[in-house]
Motif scaffolding. Structure first.
Motif, PDB file in Angstrom:
ATOM      1  N   VAL A   5       2.890   7.346  -1.392  1.00  0.00           N
ATOM      2  CA  VAL A   5       3.906   8.361  -1.627  1.00  0.00           C
ATOM      3  C   VAL A   5       4.338   8.204  -3.077  1.00  0.00           C
ATOM      4  CG1 VAL A   5       6.170   9.256  -0.984  1.00  0.00           C
ATOM      5  CG2 VAL A   5       4.656   8.302   0.783  1.00  0.00           C
ATOM      6  N   SER A   6       4.130   9.255  -3.855  1.00  0.00           N
ATOM      7  CA  SER A   6       4.462   9.239  -5.268  1.00  0.00           C
ATOM      8  C   SER A   6       5.359  10.422  -5.587  1.00  0.00           C
ATOM      9  CB  SER A   6       3.181   9.338  -6.119  1.00  0.00           C
ATOM     10  OG  SER A   6       2.290   8.294  -5.825  1.00  0.00           O
ATOM     11  N   SER A  11      13.107  12.520  -6.330  1.00  0.00           N
ATOM     12  CA  SER A  11      12.321  13.424  -5.488  1.00  0.00           C
ATOM     13  C   SER A  11      12.456  13.106  -4.007  1.00  0.00           C
ATOM     14  CB  SER A  11      10.842  13.378  -5.888  1.00  0.00           C
ATOM     15  OG  SER A  11      10.309  12.081  -5.681  1.00  0.00           O
ATOM     16  N   GLY A  12      13.015  11.954  -3.689  1.00  0.00           N
ATOM     17  CA  GLY A  12      13.155  11.551  -2.294  1.00  0.00           C
ATOM     18  C   GLY A  12      12.036  10.658  -1.817  1.00  0.00           C
ATOM     19  N   LYS A  13      11.215  10.170  -2.753  1.00  0.00           N
ATOM     20  CA  LYS A  13      10.046   9.394  -2.331  1.00  0.00           C
ATOM     21  C   LYS A  13      10.414   8.088  -1.647  1.00  0.00           C
ATOM     22  CE  LYS A  13       9.039   7.373  -6.800  1.00  0.00           C
ATOM     23  NZ  LYS A  13      10.294   7.904  -7.306  1.00  0.00           N
ATOM     24  N   SER A  14      11.458   7.412  -2.116  1.00  0.00           N
ATOM     25  CA  SER A  14      11.856   6.146  -1.481  1.00  0.00           C
ATOM     26  C   SER A  14      12.366   6.376  -0.065  1.00  0.00           C
ATOM     27  CB  SER A  14      12.932   5.437  -2.312  1.00  0.00           C
ATOM     28  OG  SER A  14      12.422   5.092  -3.575  1.00  0.00           O
ATOM     29  N   THR A  15      13.211   7.368   0.080  1.00  0.00           N
ATOM     30  CA  THR A  15      13.747   7.703   1.404  1.00  0.00           C
ATOM     31  C   THR A  15      12.620   8.116   2.349  1.00  0.00           C
ATOM     32  OG1 THR A  15      15.841   8.402   0.431  1.00  0.00           O
ATOM     33  CG2 THR A  15      15.329   9.248   2.637  1.00  0.00           C
ATOM     34  N   ALA A  16      11.752   8.994   1.866  1.00  0.00           N
ATOM     35  CA  ALA A  16      10.658   9.494   2.701  1.00  0.00           C
ATOM     36  C   ALA A  16       9.665   8.393   3.039  1.00  0.00           C
ATOM     37  CB  ALA A  16       9.951  10.654   2.002  1.00  0.00           C
ATOM     38  N   ALA A  17       9.328   7.562   2.057  1.00  0.00           N
ATOM     39  CA  ALA A  17       8.357   6.490   2.304  1.00  0.00           C
ATOM     40  C   ALA A  17       8.896   5.491   3.319  1.00  0.00           C
ATOM     41  CB  ALA A  17       7.991   5.795   0.995  1.00  0.00           C
ATOM     42  N   ALA A  18      10.164   5.135   3.192  1.00  0.00           N
ATOM     43  CA  ALA A  18      10.768   4.193   4.144  1.00  0.00           C
ATOM     44  C   ALA A  18      10.796   4.794   5.547  1.00  0.00           C
ATOM     45  CB  ALA A  18      12.173   3.820   3.686  1.00  0.00           C
ATOM     46  N   ILE A  70      -2.282  -4.862  -3.403  1.00  0.00           N
ATOM     47  CA  ILE A  70      -1.772  -4.504  -2.073  1.00  0.00           C
ATOM     48  C   ILE A  70      -2.693  -3.477  -1.434  1.00  0.00           C
ATOM     49  CG2 ILE A  70       0.102  -3.296  -0.876  1.00  0.00           C
ATOM     50  CD1 ILE A  70       2.006  -4.700  -2.956  1.00  0.00           C
ATOM     51  N   SER A  71      -3.115  -2.488  -2.210  1.00  0.00           N
ATOM     52  CA  SER A  71      -3.981  -1.439  -1.654  1.00  0.00           C
ATOM     53  C   SER A  71      -5.339  -1.992  -1.227  1.00  0.00           C
ATOM     54  CB  SER A  71      -4.165  -0.294  -2.655  1.00  0.00           C
ATOM     55  OG  SER A  71      -5.055  -0.643  -3.695  1.00  0.00           O
ATOM     56  N   GLU A  72      -5.786  -3.046  -1.872  1.00  0.00           N
ATOM     57  CA  GLU A  72      -7.088  -3.635  -1.558  1.00  0.00           C
ATOM     58  C   GLU A  72      -7.033  -4.596  -0.378  1.00  0.00           C
ATOM     59  OE1 GLU A  72      -8.083  -5.517  -5.246  1.00  0.00           O
ATOM     60  OE2 GLU A  72      -8.476  -3.610  -6.257  1.00  0.00           O
ATOM     61  N   THR A  73      -5.862  -5.178  -0.121  1.00  0.00           N
ATOM     62  CA  THR A  73      -5.807  -6.275   0.848  1.00  0.00           C
ATOM     63  C   THR A  73      -4.990  -5.999   2.103  1.00  0.00           C
ATOM     64  OG1 THR A  73      -3.894  -7.246  -0.303  1.00  0.00           O
ATOM     65  CG2 THR A  73      -6.099  -7.987  -0.986  1.00  0.00           C
ATOM     66  N   ARG A  74      -4.227  -4.923   2.118  1.00  0.00           N
ATOM     67  CA  ARG A  74      -3.357  -4.678   3.269  1.00  0.00           C
ATOM     68  C   ARG A  74      -3.702  -3.371   3.948  1.00  0.00           C
ATOM     69  NH1 ARG A  74       2.665  -6.214   1.124  1.00  0.00           N
ATOM     70  NH2 ARG A  74       2.097  -8.108  -0.003  1.00  0.00           N
ATOM     71  N   ASP A  75      -3.354  -3.321   5.224  1.00  0.00           N
ATOM     72  CA  ASP A  75      -3.548  -2.119   6.022  1.00  0.00           C
ATOM     73  C   ASP A  75      -2.213  -1.783   6.677  1.00  0.00           C
ATOM     74  OD1 ASP A  75      -5.080  -0.019   7.004  1.00  0.00           O
ATOM     75  OD2 ASP A  75      -5.603  -1.096   8.833  1.00  0.00           O
ATOM     76  N   GLU A  76      -2.107  -0.566   7.158  1.00  0.00           N
ATOM     77  CA  GLU A  76      -0.871  -0.085   7.774  1.00  0.00           C
ATOM     78  C   GLU A  76       0.302  -0.270   6.811  1.00  0.00           C
ATOM     79  OE1 GLU A  76      -0.450  -1.669  11.734  1.00  0.00           O
ATOM     80  OE2 GLU A  76      -2.080  -0.410  12.462  1.00  0.00           O
ATOM     81  N   VAL A  77       0.129   0.322   5.625  1.00  0.00           N
ATOM     82  CA  VAL A  77       1.118   0.230   4.556  1.00  0.00           C
ATOM     83  C   VAL A  77       1.410   1.619   4.018  1.00  0.00           C
ATOM     84  CG1 VAL A  77       1.537  -0.621   2.199  1.00  0.00           C
ATOM     85  CG2 VAL A  77       0.409  -2.093   3.857  1.00  0.00           C
ATOM     86  N   VAL A  78       2.687   1.854   3.729  1.00  0.00           N
ATOM     87  CA  VAL A  78       3.099   3.009   2.941  1.00  0.00           C
ATOM     88  C   VAL A  78       3.462   2.438   1.573  1.00  0.00           C
ATOM     89  CG1 VAL A  78       4.750   4.894   2.651  1.00  0.00           C
ATOM     90  CG2 VAL A  78       3.928   4.293   4.941  1.00  0.00           C
ATOM     91  N   LEU A  79       2.642   2.731   0.591  1.00  0.00           N
ATOM     92  CA  LEU A  79       2.798   2.229  -0.762  1.00  0.00           C
ATOM     93  C   LEU A  79       3.459   3.321  -1.589  1.00  0.00           C
ATOM     94  CD1 LEU A  79       2.093  -0.151  -2.644  1.00  0.00           C
ATOM     95  CD2 LEU A  79      -0.112   0.960  -3.049  1.00  0.00           C
ATOM     96  N   GLU A  80       4.611   3.000  -2.142  1.00  0.00           N
ATOM     97  CA  GLU A  80       5.423   4.008  -2.814  1.00  0.00           C
ATOM     98  C   GLU A  80       5.715   3.604  -4.246  1.00  0.00           C
ATOM     99  OE1 GLU A  80       9.741   4.563  -3.901  1.00  0.00           O
ATOM    100  OE2 GLU A  80       9.423   3.448  -2.050  1.00  0.00           O
ATOM    101  N   SER A  81       5.274   4.434  -5.173  1.00  0.00           N
ATOM    102  CA  SER A  81       5.625   4.298  -6.584  1.00  0.00           C
ATOM    103  C   SER A  81       5.139   5.543  -7.299  1.00  0.00           C
ATOM    104  CB  SER A  81       4.997   3.054  -7.219  1.00  0.00           C
ATOM    105  OG  SER A  81       3.648   3.292  -7.576  1.00  0.00           O
ATOM    106  N   ARG A  82       5.576   5.685  -8.523  1.00  0.00           N
ATOM    107  CA  ARG A  82       5.159   6.840  -9.294  1.00  0.00           C
ATOM    108  C   ARG A  82       3.633   6.899  -9.400  1.00  0.00           C
ATOM    109  NH1 ARG A  82       9.107   7.514 -10.012  1.00  0.00           N
ATOM    110  NH2 ARG A  82      10.019   6.633 -11.864  1.00  0.00           N
ATOM    111  N   LEU A  83       2.984   5.756  -9.555  1.00  0.00           N
ATOM    112  CA  LEU A  83       1.534   5.719  -9.749  1.00  0.00           C
ATOM    113  C   LEU A  83       0.750   5.245  -8.531  1.00  0.00           C
ATOM    114  CD1 LEU A  83       1.014   4.248 -13.345  1.00  0.00           C
ATOM    115  CD2 LEU A  83       0.921   6.626 -12.608  1.00  0.00           C
ATOM    116  N   SER A  84       1.388   5.093  -7.384  1.00  0.00           N
ATOM    117  CA  SER A  84       0.666   4.523  -6.239  1.00  0.00           C
ATOM    118  C   SER A  84      -0.559   5.348  -5.862  1.00  0.00           C
ATOM    119  CB  SER A  84       1.591   4.343  -5.030  1.00  0.00           C
ATOM    120  OG  SER A  84       2.081   5.580  -4.562  1.00  0.00           O
TER     121      SER A  84
END
Length: 192
Positions: A5-6, A11-18, A70-84
């Motif tokens: 979620v970027s 924009s609400g990305k933190s709220t939405a990602a959580a 994190i993207s390479e090693t984890r599953d079932e993750v919502v990764l949130e940042s401007r560049l995620s």
């Protein structure tokens, strides 16, 4: 499944990602939280730390390296940042961009940070320009290029609950085994 979620500040990305992570029972990893923690550790405001990051590229590069790991090693993750969406491009199942008009975002930031709206607007514009310059210089990324995203959502049109419902529907309709979604037509990039 790995979801990104970027979006820009406010924009609400933190709220939405959580909320998305909670709804899916996934882990939520926020690049913004990590960046803010790094600023606090140095006793700096977010603006000061952003300015330092313009001079010291190791700050952004370290944060981005962590997001890629994190993207390479984890599953079932919502990764949130401007560049995620960019940092996890090879591993993300769904990449989502959230946005809202500048005035809406400035009002949200002002309310959250208890500051005047005009100040929030000015800081948001300055921050966006600073970050866009760094992303271009470091990685050749044009942050305004939304073509990499599977869905683009204007959060000014939807409340937090409705935004979460849309994102959950997108995630639940996606089958990582076939790399297809059914919301409502697979293979189509949606802008809401």
């Amino acid at each position: 499944m790995l979801l990104t979620v970027s979006g820009p500040p406010g924009s609400g990305k933190s709220t939405a990602a959580a909320a998305l992570a909670t709804a899916l029972d996934y882990e939520h990893v926020s690049g913004g939280d990590v960046f803010r923690e790094l600023a606090e550790e140095r006793g700096m405001s977010l603006g000061e730390f952003n300015a330092l990051a313009e001079e010291d590229d190791t700050i952004d590069r370290d944060l981005d390296r962590r997001l890629r790991e994190i993207s390479e090693t984890r599953d079932e993750v919502v990764l949130e940042s401007r560049l995620s969406g960019w940092m996890a491009a090879e591993h993300a199942d769904l990449r989502i961009w959230l946005d809202a008009p500048l005035d809406v975002r400035a009002e949200r930031i002002a309310a959250r940070e208890e500051k005047p709206v005009e100040q929030a607007r000015e800081e948001t514009v300055t921050r966006a320009e600073s970050e866009a310059l760094r992303y271009r210089e470091y990685y050749g990324i044009e942050i305004d290029d939304l073509s990499i995203y599977d869905a683009v959502l204007n959060t000014a049109r939807w409340g937090p609950a409705e935004t979460t419902e849309l994102l959950v529907a997108l995630a639940e309709s996606y089958d990582p085994q076939t790399d297809e979604g059914t919301f409502p037509v697979s293979g189509v990039r949606y802008e809401f």
